[in-house]
Motif scaffolding. Sequence first.
Motif, PDB file in Angstrom:
ATOM      1  N   VAL A  75       5.416  13.183  -7.869  1.00 12.68           N
ATOM      2  CA  VAL A  75       5.680  11.903  -6.826  1.00 12.68           C
ATOM      3  C   VAL A  75       4.195  11.766  -6.250  1.00 12.68           C
ATOM      4  CG1 VAL A  75       6.676  11.221  -4.484  1.00 12.68           C
ATOM      5  CG2 VAL A  75       8.030  12.312  -6.264  1.00 12.68           C
ATOM      6  N   ILE A  76       3.698  12.775  -5.695  1.00 13.40           N
ATOM      7  CA  ILE A  76       2.380  12.639  -5.194  1.00 13.40           C
ATOM      8  C   ILE A  76       1.456  11.811  -6.065  1.00 13.40           C
ATOM      9  CG2 ILE A  76       0.532  13.804  -3.970  1.00 13.40           C
ATOM     10  CD1 ILE A  76       2.605  16.082  -3.329  1.00 13.40           C
ATOM     11  N   ARG A 115       0.849  -1.247   0.129  1.00  9.28           N
ATOM     12  CA  ARG A 115       0.012  -0.068   0.051  1.00  9.28           C
ATOM     13  C   ARG A 115       0.843   1.250  -0.014  1.00  9.28           C
ATOM     14  NH1 ARG A 115      -4.921  -2.501   2.636  1.00  9.28           N
ATOM     15  NH2 ARG A 115      -4.942  -4.213   1.200  1.00  9.28           N
ATOM     16  N   VAL A 116       0.689   2.170  -1.015  1.00  2.42           N
ATOM     17  CA  VAL A 116       1.649   3.243  -1.073  1.00  2.42           C
ATOM     18  C   VAL A 116       0.993   4.483  -0.586  1.00  2.42           C
ATOM     19  CG1 VAL A 116       3.069   4.520  -2.541  1.00  2.42           C
ATOM     20  CG2 VAL A 116       2.712   2.013  -2.939  1.00  2.42           C
ATOM     21  N   ILE A 117       1.392   5.040   0.533  1.00  3.50           N
ATOM     22  CA  ILE A 117       0.763   6.176   1.211  1.00  3.50           C
ATOM     23  C   ILE A 117       1.652   7.329   0.971  1.00  3.50           C
ATOM     24  CG2 ILE A 117      -0.064   7.266   3.354  1.00  3.50           C
ATOM     25  CD1 ILE A 117      -0.615   4.221   4.000  1.00  3.50           C
ATOM     26  N   THR A 137      12.100   7.956  -6.963  1.00  5.43           N
ATOM     27  CA  THR A 137      11.115   7.433  -5.778  1.00  5.43           C
ATOM     28  C   THR A 137      10.289   6.259  -6.170  1.00  5.43           C
ATOM     29  OG1 THR A 137      10.968   9.631  -5.375  1.00  5.43           O
ATOM     30  CG2 THR A 137       9.328   8.280  -4.212  1.00  5.43           C
ATOM     31  N   ASN A 138       9.700   6.356  -7.349  1.00  9.01           N
ATOM     32  CA  ASN A 138       8.789   4.946  -7.907  1.00  9.01           C
ATOM     33  C   ASN A 138       9.702   3.741  -7.920  1.00  9.01           C
ATOM     34  OD1 ASN A 138       5.969   5.526  -8.275  1.00  9.01           O
ATOM     35  ND2 ASN A 138       6.730   7.320  -9.578  1.00  9.01           N
ATOM     36  N   ASP A 139      10.902   3.968  -8.385  1.00  7.84           N
ATOM     37  CA  ASP A 139      12.034   2.823  -8.307  1.00  7.84           C
ATOM     38  C   ASP A 139      12.083   2.081  -6.923  1.00  7.84           C
ATOM     39  OD1 ASP A 139      11.978   2.895 -11.252  1.00  7.84           O
ATOM     40  OD2 ASP A 139      13.842   3.932 -11.194  1.00  7.84           O
ATOM     41  N   VAL A 140      12.463   3.221  -6.062  1.00  8.32           N
ATOM     42  CA  VAL A 140      12.481   2.573  -4.649  1.00  8.32           C
ATOM     43  C   VAL A 140      11.127   2.106  -4.057  1.00  8.32           C
ATOM     44  CG1 VAL A 140      13.110   3.324  -2.294  1.00  8.32           C
ATOM     45  CG2 VAL A 140      14.458   4.193  -4.155  1.00  8.32           C
ATOM     46  N   VAL A 141      10.028   2.670  -4.470  1.00 10.93           N
ATOM     47  CA  VAL A 141       8.915   2.031  -3.987  1.00 10.93           C
ATOM     48  C   VAL A 141       8.734   0.526  -4.596  1.00 10.93           C
ATOM     49  CG1 VAL A 141       6.384   2.165  -4.363  1.00 10.93           C
ATOM     50  CG2 VAL A 141       7.636   4.274  -3.642  1.00 10.93           C
ATOM     51  N   ASP A 142       9.165   0.387  -5.784  1.00  7.51           N
ATOM     52  CA  ASP A 142       9.016  -1.241  -6.404  1.00  7.51           C
ATOM     53  C   ASP A 142       9.857  -2.054  -5.536  1.00  7.51           C
ATOM     54  OD1 ASP A 142       7.344  -0.464  -8.447  1.00  7.51           O
ATOM     55  OD2 ASP A 142       8.811  -0.552 -10.007  1.00  7.51           O
TER      56      ASP A 142
END
Length: 316
Positions: free
Chosen positions: A155-156, A46-48, A126-131
Amino acid sequence: MSEALARSVLAGQYRALAQAVSLVEREDPEAERLLAEIYPATGRARVIGITGSPGAGKSTLVASLAKHYRRSDKRVGIIAVDPTSPFTGGAILGDRIRMADLYTDRGVFIRSMATRGFMGGLAKATNDVVDLLDASGFDVVIVETVGVGQDEVDVIRTVQTNIVILVPGMGDDIQAIKAGIMEIGDIFVVNKADRPGADRTVTEITMMMSLVEEHGEWVPPIVKTVASQSQGIDELDAAIVKHREYLETSGELDRRNRERVRIRIETLLKEKFMDRLLAATPSFDQILDDVLRKRNNPHDAAEDVLRRVTIQSPPR
Ligand SMILES: Nc1nc2c(ncn2[C@@H]2O[C@H](COP(=O)(O)OP(=O)(O)OP(=O)(O)O)[C@@H](O)[C@H]2O)c(=O)[nH]1
Ligand SMILES: [Mg+2]
């Protein structure tokens, strides 16, 4: 090399994850292969997002929320997109102490990202780190941003639930907040509710919300918190759970995930396209000179470049 690292990341190994995140941050050529290998395992976290002005209490709230999740044994990733964040060392001692136990907890991964310096853009990194966190088995990933600048807005736009934090006694600031921020708030938090004026701020947010465009069926709830005393965190969690249910039942989750993928691919295309175009145009300085000397103009120059080159992918 990247296969072994990918396997360790997928197995949830903390050190491998840290190493992988560093590769992404350094924009190491190895990172792309690695990200491709772990991608099939993403989509569970879950990405918050947590957004608010400097000093609103974002990091404190993130820490309280993380501790809340840890009590039910959820693994929590925290990405602070903010150079002044306590996560990077700008904190007063009190905050450091409050967060100390998070730093030694292997179920929590904290990383701060500088707001500048990423060639491929902050949102991409940021998206790569979220992955990576997602594929490594983290249940929740929280992204903290101040929310100013296009980079941060990008990002948001890629999180699933966005929490906007406001504090009492900033009436004029609320007016000054870009309507864009009001529109992207799925949940509003009035933090520092131990200070006078919290209820007035709630009223002001309600009024501001009535001015912005339709939110769809979802009416963003407003939650009062005292992050420094972990008050209101249960209520905030309940609001997050409710929003998640809304995302899933309304089809909005699919829509947001699709939008996130679209933004990511378009960003990569722009970056790669420009790189290859420029690499295939050795006479670019000459083109600049021609435009400067009025022998050509910017529009025709761009068309000329596009006409002259065929873009080919480099061998993999
Ligand atoms: N009175 C009060 N103080 C709080 C509360 N939450 C946070 N603070 C304090 O507010 C200050 C800023 O908190 P941070 O969590 O660092 O705020 P931030 O939004 O992350 O700040 P930046 O990362 O610098 O933008 C700290 O001194 C916190 O202890 C609260 O609910 N009440
Ligand atoms: Mg902070």
